[in-house]
Write a protein that holds these residues in place. Structure first.
Motif, PDB file in Angstrom:
ATOM      1  N   UNK A  70      32.378 -64.582  53.840  1.00 22.75           N
ATOM      2  CA  UNK A  70      33.350 -64.277  54.884  1.00 22.75           C
ATOM      3  C   UNK A  70      33.431 -62.759  55.058  1.00 22.75           C
ATOM      4  N   UNK A  71      33.324 -62.032  53.949  1.00 19.30           N
ATOM      5  CA  UNK A  71      33.323 -60.566  53.989  1.00 19.30           C
ATOM      6  C   UNK A  71      34.709 -59.957  54.123  1.00 19.30           C
ATOM      7  N   UNK A  72      34.812 -58.709  53.691  1.00 17.22           N
ATOM      8  CA  UNK A  72      36.055 -57.944  53.813  1.00 17.22           C
ATOM      9  C   UNK A  72      35.791 -56.852  54.853  1.00 17.22           C
ATOM     10  N   UNK A  73      36.697 -56.663  55.818  1.00 21.01           N
ATOM     11  CA  UNK A  73      36.424 -55.697  56.887  1.00 21.01           C
ATOM     12  C   UNK A  73      36.302 -54.263  56.369  1.00 21.01           C
ATOM     13  N   UNK A  74      35.430 -53.501  57.010  1.00 19.88           N
ATOM     14  CA  UNK A  74      35.270 -52.090  56.667  1.00 19.88           C
ATOM     15  C   UNK A  74      36.487 -51.313  57.160  1.00 19.88           C
ATOM     16  N   UNK A  75      36.714 -50.149  56.565  1.00 21.87           N
ATOM     17  CA  UNK A  75      37.852 -49.313  56.934  1.00 21.87           C
ATOM     18  C   UNK A  75      37.857 -48.985  58.440  1.00 21.87           C
ATOM     19  N   UNK A  76      36.657 -48.886  59.017  1.00 22.51           N
ATOM     20  CA  UNK A  76      36.565 -48.563  60.444  1.00 22.51           C
ATOM     21  C   UNK A  76      37.258 -49.632  61.298  1.00 22.51           C
ATOM     22  N   UNK A  77      37.201 -50.896  60.837  1.00 21.54           N
ATOM     23  CA  UNK A  77      37.848 -51.986  61.581  1.00 21.54           C
ATOM     24  C   UNK A  77      39.362 -51.778  61.599  1.00 21.54           C
ATOM     25  N   UNK A  78      39.900 -51.337  60.469  1.00 17.84           N
ATOM     26  CA  UNK A  78      41.347 -51.082  60.392  1.00 17.84           C
ATOM     27  C   UNK A  78      41.734 -50.011  61.412  1.00 17.84           C
ATOM     28  N   UNK A  83      44.339 -45.945  64.081  1.00 23.82           N
ATOM     29  CA  UNK A  83      44.194 -44.580  64.582  1.00 23.82           C
ATOM     30  C   UNK A  83      45.418 -44.284  65.466  1.00 23.82           C
ATOM     31  N   UNK A  84      46.105 -45.368  65.915  1.00 21.87           N
ATOM     32  CA  UNK A  84      47.338 -45.225  66.704  1.00 21.87           C
ATOM     33  C   UNK A  84      48.570 -45.720  65.930  1.00 21.87           C
ATOM     34  N   UNK A  85      48.475 -46.971  65.420  1.00 19.04           N
ATOM     35  CA  UNK A  85      49.647 -47.626  64.829  1.00 19.04           C
ATOM     36  C   UNK A  85      49.965 -47.114  63.430  1.00 19.04           C
ATOM     37  N   UNK A  86      51.187 -46.679  63.212  1.00 19.00           N
ATOM     38  CA  UNK A  86      51.686 -46.253  61.892  1.00 19.00           C
ATOM     39  C   UNK A  86      50.774 -45.235  61.220  1.00 19.00           C
ATOM     40  N   UNK A  87      50.240 -44.305  61.993  1.00 15.67           N
ATOM     41  CA  UNK A  87      49.256 -43.406  61.376  1.00 15.67           C
ATOM     42  C   UNK A  87      49.874 -42.444  60.369  1.00 15.67           C
ATOM     43  N   UNK A  88      51.226 -42.338  60.357  1.00 12.42           N
ATOM     44  CA  UNK A  88      51.859 -41.477  59.354  1.00 12.42           C
ATOM     45  C   UNK A  88      52.303 -42.221  58.103  1.00 12.42           C
TER      46      UNK A  88
END
Ligand code: HEC
Ligand code: HEC
Ligand code: HEC
Ligand code: HEC
Ligand code: HEC
Length: 195
Positions: A70-78, A83-88
C-alpha cells in the motif's frame, strides 16, 4: 544495599533487558502483534485526515490498488496541502524540515508479516475486500494501532468463506450484500501464501 540484593537486581535487569531485546528482534516468531501502536515521529491523525476532512485512503496509499504494498506517502504528498494549511504548526514544520534536509520521515511500520508469508494488497482491493476488514476503523484513529491478529488463522478463515460480489466490466468487484452475481473463493493452498 547489600551485595546480594545488588547481584539479584542486576541479574533481574539483565533478564528483563534480554526479554525486551528478544521481543524486539524476533517478534515475527511470536507472530501476533495485535494492539501494537507505536508513537510516530509526527503526530499524524487518520481521524483528522480520513474522517474529518474525508481524504480518500488511496490519495495517500495509492499502491494498495495496483501493487503488493500500500505504501506510505512521501513528504512531498503532505505538502500538496501543508505548503498552505497549518504551515506554522510545529508538527507540520517537521515535514518541511524533512524535505529541506532531504531526509525521509522515519515512520514506524505497524503491520508486518514474517518473510515466509506472501501478501498482496491489489488482489484484495480488486476483490472488494475493505481496508477495515484487516486494519480496523483506521479513520477513527488518532494513532494507528494493529486491531487484528494477522495470523494465518485469520487469513485462512476468510479465504475459506465465499464472498458475494458483483464484478464490473473491468473484473473489479462491486461489493454488495443484496446482489450475488459472482462468488469468489480465495485459495487456501499453502503455496499461495508461502513460496
Ligand atoms: C489533502 C490535504 C492534506 C494532505 C495531503 C495532508 N494533510 Fe495534514 N491536514 C490537512 C487538514 C485539512 C488538516 C486540519 C487543519 C485544521 O485543523 O485546521 C491537517 C492537519 C494535520 C496535522 C495537525 C497539525 C496541528 O498542529 O494540529 C498534522 C501533523 C498533519 N496534518 C500532518 C500531515 C502529514 C504528515 C501529511 C502527509 C503524510 C499530511 N498531513 C497530508 C490536510 C492535509
Ligand atoms: C493524508 C494521507 C493519508 C490518508 C488520507 C490515509 N493515510 Fe494511512 N497513513 C498515512 C501515513 C503518513 C501513515 C504512517 C504514519 C502512521 O502510521 O500514522 C499511514 C499509516 C497507515 C497504516 C499503518 C501502516 C503500517 O505501518 O502498518 C494503515 C493500515 C493505514 N494508514 C490505512 C489507511 C486507511 C484505511 C485510510 C483510509 C480510511 C488511510 N490510511 C488514509 C497517511 C494517510
Ligand atoms: C486482507 C487484508 C488486508 C487488506 C484488505 C488491506 N491490508 Fe493493508 N496490510 C495488510 C497486511 C498483512 C500488511 C503487512 C504486509 C507486510 O508485512 O508485508 C499490510 C500493510 C499495510 C500498510 C503498510 C505499508 C505496506 O504497504 O506494507 C499500509 C499503509 C496499508 N496496509 C494500508 C492499507 C489500505 C489503505 C488498504 C485498503 C485500500 C489495505 N491496507 C487493505 C493486510 C491488508
Ligand atoms: C476478509 C477476507 C480476507 C482476508 C482476511 C485475507 N484475504 Fe487474501 N484474499 C481474499 C480474497 C477475496 C482474495 C481474492 C481471490 C480471487 O481473486 O479470486 C484473496 C487473495 C489472496 C491472495 C492471492 C491468491 C492467489 O490465488 O494468487 C493471497 C496471496 C492472499 N489473499 C493472501 C492473504 C494473506 C497472507 C492474508 C492474511 C494476512 C489474507 N490473504 C487475508 C480475502 C481475504
Ligand atoms: C491465506 C494465506 C495462508 C495460507 C493459505 C497458508 N498460510 Fe501458513 N501462514 C500465513 C501467515 C500470514 C503466516 C504468518 C503468521 C502466523 O504465524 O500465523 C503463516 C504462518 C505459517 C507457519 C508458521 C507458524 C508459526 O507459528 O510461526 C507455518 C508452519 C505455516 N504457515 C504453514 C502453512 C501450511 C502447511 C499451509 C497449507 C496447509 C499454509 N500455511 C497455508 C498465511 C497462510
Amino acid at each position: 544495599m547489600s551485595l546480594k540484593t545488588a547481584t539479584i537486581l542486576s541479574l533481574l535487569i539483565t533478564v528483563i533487558g534480554a526479554v525486551v531485546l528478544l521481543q524486539g528482534s524476533t517478534f515475527h516468531w511470536f507472530g501476533n502483534q495485535q494492539g501494537y501502536a507505536p508513537v510516530q515521529p509526527i503526530q499524524f491523525s487518520h481521524k483528522v485526515h480520513a474522517r474529518d476532512h474525508q481524504i480518500a485512503c488511496l490519495y495517500c496509499h495509492s499502491g494498495a490498488e495496483k501493487s503488493k504494498v500500500a505504501g506510505i506517502p512521501a513528504a512531498a504528498v503532505c505538502m500538496n496541502c501543508h505548503s498552505q494549511i497549518l504551515k506554522n504548526s510545529p508538527e507540520v514544520q517537521k515535514i518541511t524540515r524533512a524535505l529541506t534536509e532531504g531526509k525521509p520521515i522515519e515512520w514506524i511500520k505497524v503491520h508486518s508479516l514474517p518473510r515466509h508469508a506472501v501478501f498482496d494488497h491489489s488482489r484484495h482491493f480488486a476483490a472488494g475486500v475493505q481496508c477495515q476488514e484487516c486494519h480496523g476503523p483506521v479513520q477513527t484513529m488518532e494513532r494507528v494501532a494493529q486491531t487484528e491478529t494477522l495470523l494465518m488463522g485469520m487469513c485462512v478463515n476468510c479465504h475459506r468463506t465465499h464472498r458475494e460480489v458483483t464484478l464490473d466490466a473491468t473484473g473489479r468487484a462491486i461489493v454488495s450484500k443484496e446482489r450475488s452475481q459472482a462468488r469468489l473463493q480465495a485459495s487456501t493452498d499453502c503455496v499461495v501464501c508461502h513460496h
